[in-house]
Design a protein around this motif. Structure first.
Motif, PDB file in Angstrom:
ATOM      1  N   SER A  59       0.579  -0.900  -0.095  1.00 37.99           N
ATOM      2  CA  SER A  59      -0.158   0.457   0.205  1.00 37.99           C
ATOM      3  C   SER A  59       0.908   1.538  -0.077  1.00 37.99           C
ATOM      4  O   SER A  59       2.042   1.425   0.532  1.00 37.99           O
ATOM      5  CB  SER A  59      -0.717   0.224   1.619  1.00 37.99           C
ATOM      6  OG  SER A  59      -1.816   1.100   1.229  1.00 37.99           O
ATOM      7  N   CYS A  60       0.531   2.593  -0.777  1.00 34.14           N
ATOM      8  CA  CYS A  60       0.999   3.575  -0.405  1.00 34.14           C
ATOM      9  C   CYS A  60      -0.568   4.605  -1.175  1.00 34.14           C
ATOM     10  O   CYS A  60      -1.006   4.847  -1.452  1.00 34.14           O
ATOM     11  CB  CYS A  60       1.819   3.792  -2.284  1.00 34.14           C
ATOM     12  SG  CYS A  60       2.251   5.584  -2.813  1.00 34.14           S
ATOM     13  N   ALA A  61       0.178   5.543   0.490  1.00 32.85           N
ATOM     14  CA  ALA A  61      -0.432   6.327   1.224  1.00 32.85           C
ATOM     15  C   ALA A  61       0.298   7.935   0.576  1.00 32.85           C
ATOM     16  O   ALA A  61       1.402   8.222   0.553  1.00 32.85           O
ATOM     17  CB  ALA A  61      -0.397   6.570   2.381  1.00 32.85           C
TER      18      ALA A  61
ATOM     19  N   LYS B 279      -9.259   7.244   0.037  1.00 31.37           N
ATOM     20  CA  LYS B 279      -8.192   7.574   0.934  1.00 31.37           C
ATOM     21  C   LYS B 279      -6.571   7.677   0.655  1.00 31.37           C
ATOM     22  O   LYS B 279      -5.707   7.573   1.194  1.00 31.37           O
ATOM     23  CB  LYS B 279      -7.810   6.366   1.639  1.00 31.37           C
ATOM     24  CG  LYS B 279      -8.972   5.502   2.348  1.00 31.37           C
ATOM     25  CD  LYS B 279      -9.000   4.032   2.813  1.00 31.37           C
ATOM     26  CE  LYS B 279      -9.772   3.385   3.843  1.00 31.37           C
ATOM     27  NZ  LYS B 279      -9.917   2.132   4.275  1.00 31.37           N
TER      28      LYS B 279
ATOM     29  N   THR C  54      -4.886   6.207  -1.824  1.00 32.51           N
ATOM     30  CA  THR C  54      -3.681   4.994  -1.597  1.00 32.51           C
ATOM     31  C   THR C  54      -3.579   4.442  -2.996  1.00 32.51           C
ATOM     32  O   THR C  54      -4.446   4.328  -3.169  1.00 32.51           O
ATOM     33  CB  THR C  54      -4.636   3.974   0.185  1.00 32.51           C
ATOM     34  OG1 THR C  54      -5.910   3.917  -0.348  1.00 32.51           O
ATOM     35  CG2 THR C  54      -4.173   5.068   0.434  1.00 32.51           C
TER      36      THR C  54
ATOM     37  N   ARG D 296      -6.597   1.377  -6.757  1.00 31.32           N
ATOM     38  CA  ARG D 296      -6.932   3.244  -6.139  1.00 31.32           C
ATOM     39  C   ARG D 296      -7.356   3.256  -4.900  1.00 31.32           C
ATOM     40  O   ARG D 296      -8.725   2.772  -5.345  1.00 31.32           O
ATOM     41  CB  ARG D 296      -6.092   4.335  -7.082  1.00 31.32           C
ATOM     42  CG  ARG D 296      -6.619   4.103  -7.825  1.00 31.32           C
ATOM     43  CD  ARG D 296      -5.756   5.195  -8.758  1.00 31.32           C
ATOM     44  NE  ARG D 296      -6.361   6.493  -7.937  1.00 31.32           N
ATOM     45  CZ  ARG D 296      -4.356   7.142  -9.374  1.00 31.32           C
ATOM     46  NH1 ARG D 296      -3.631   6.927 -10.591  1.00 31.32           N
ATOM     47  NH2 ARG D 296      -4.352   8.766  -8.411  1.00 31.32           N
TER      48      ARG D 296
ATOM     49  N   GLN E 202      -2.343   1.013  -4.110  1.00 26.40           N
ATOM     50  CA  GLN E 202      -2.409  -0.782  -4.040  1.00 26.40           C
ATOM     51  C   GLN E 202      -1.699  -1.641  -4.981  1.00 26.40           C
ATOM     52  O   GLN E 202      -2.429  -1.152  -6.203  1.00 26.40           O
ATOM     53  CB  GLN E 202      -3.381  -1.923  -2.815  1.00 26.40           C
ATOM     54  CG  GLN E 202      -3.746  -1.324  -1.596  1.00 26.40           C
ATOM     55  CD  GLN E 202      -4.294   0.365  -1.890  1.00 26.40           C
ATOM     56  OE1 GLN E 202      -5.794   0.247  -2.914  1.00 26.40           O
ATOM     57  NE2 GLN E 202      -5.301   0.990  -1.185  1.00 26.40           N
TER      58      GLN E 202
END
Length: 123
Positions: free
Chosen positions: A21-23, A76, A78, A72, A80
């Motif tokens: 995951s990438c925030a 949020k 984010t 995506r 994934q």
């Protein structure tokens, strides 16, 4: 300021799964293509997957097709990467990146980068 923060890496056995995951923060998320890029020891960075700003277009490196899925979440901010049927050759540091343009060529310099998360596939 712009931040891309990856999570979800780790050690997994061959055939296993991981979800990265990438925030994202500090930029208009929906205006950017989002990418996963990896770098194995001693090798160049390699494009893995991309998803358009609208989420309607996805691209994958040939070795990831059928095994990895990029998605995506606009609520949020984010992105994934679901990775299934992992192989030892998937071992690398995985980076999240963002760019307003589509770029899949080796060595493409994306506008924003995260710090990376290690994925190790080993028995």
């Amino acid at each position: 300021q712009v931040q891309l923060v990856e999570s979800g890496g780790g050690l997994v056995q061959p055939g296993g799964s991981l979800r990265l995951s990438c925030a994202a923060s500090g930029f208009t998320f929906s205006n950017y293509w989002m990418y996963w890029v990896r770098q194995a020891p001693g090798k160049e960075r390699e494009f893995v997957a991309a998803i358009s700003g609208s989420g309607g277009r996805m691209y994958y490196v040939d070795s990831a097709k059928g095994r990895f899925t990029i998605s995506r979440d606009y609520a949020k901010n984010t992105v994934q990467l679901q990775m299934n049927s992992l192989k030892p050759e998937d071992t690398a540091v995985y980076f999240c990146a963002a760019d307003q343009n589509l770029g899949t060529a080796r060595g493409y310099e994306y506008h924003y980068w995260g710090q990376g998360t290690q994925v190790t596939v080993s028995s």
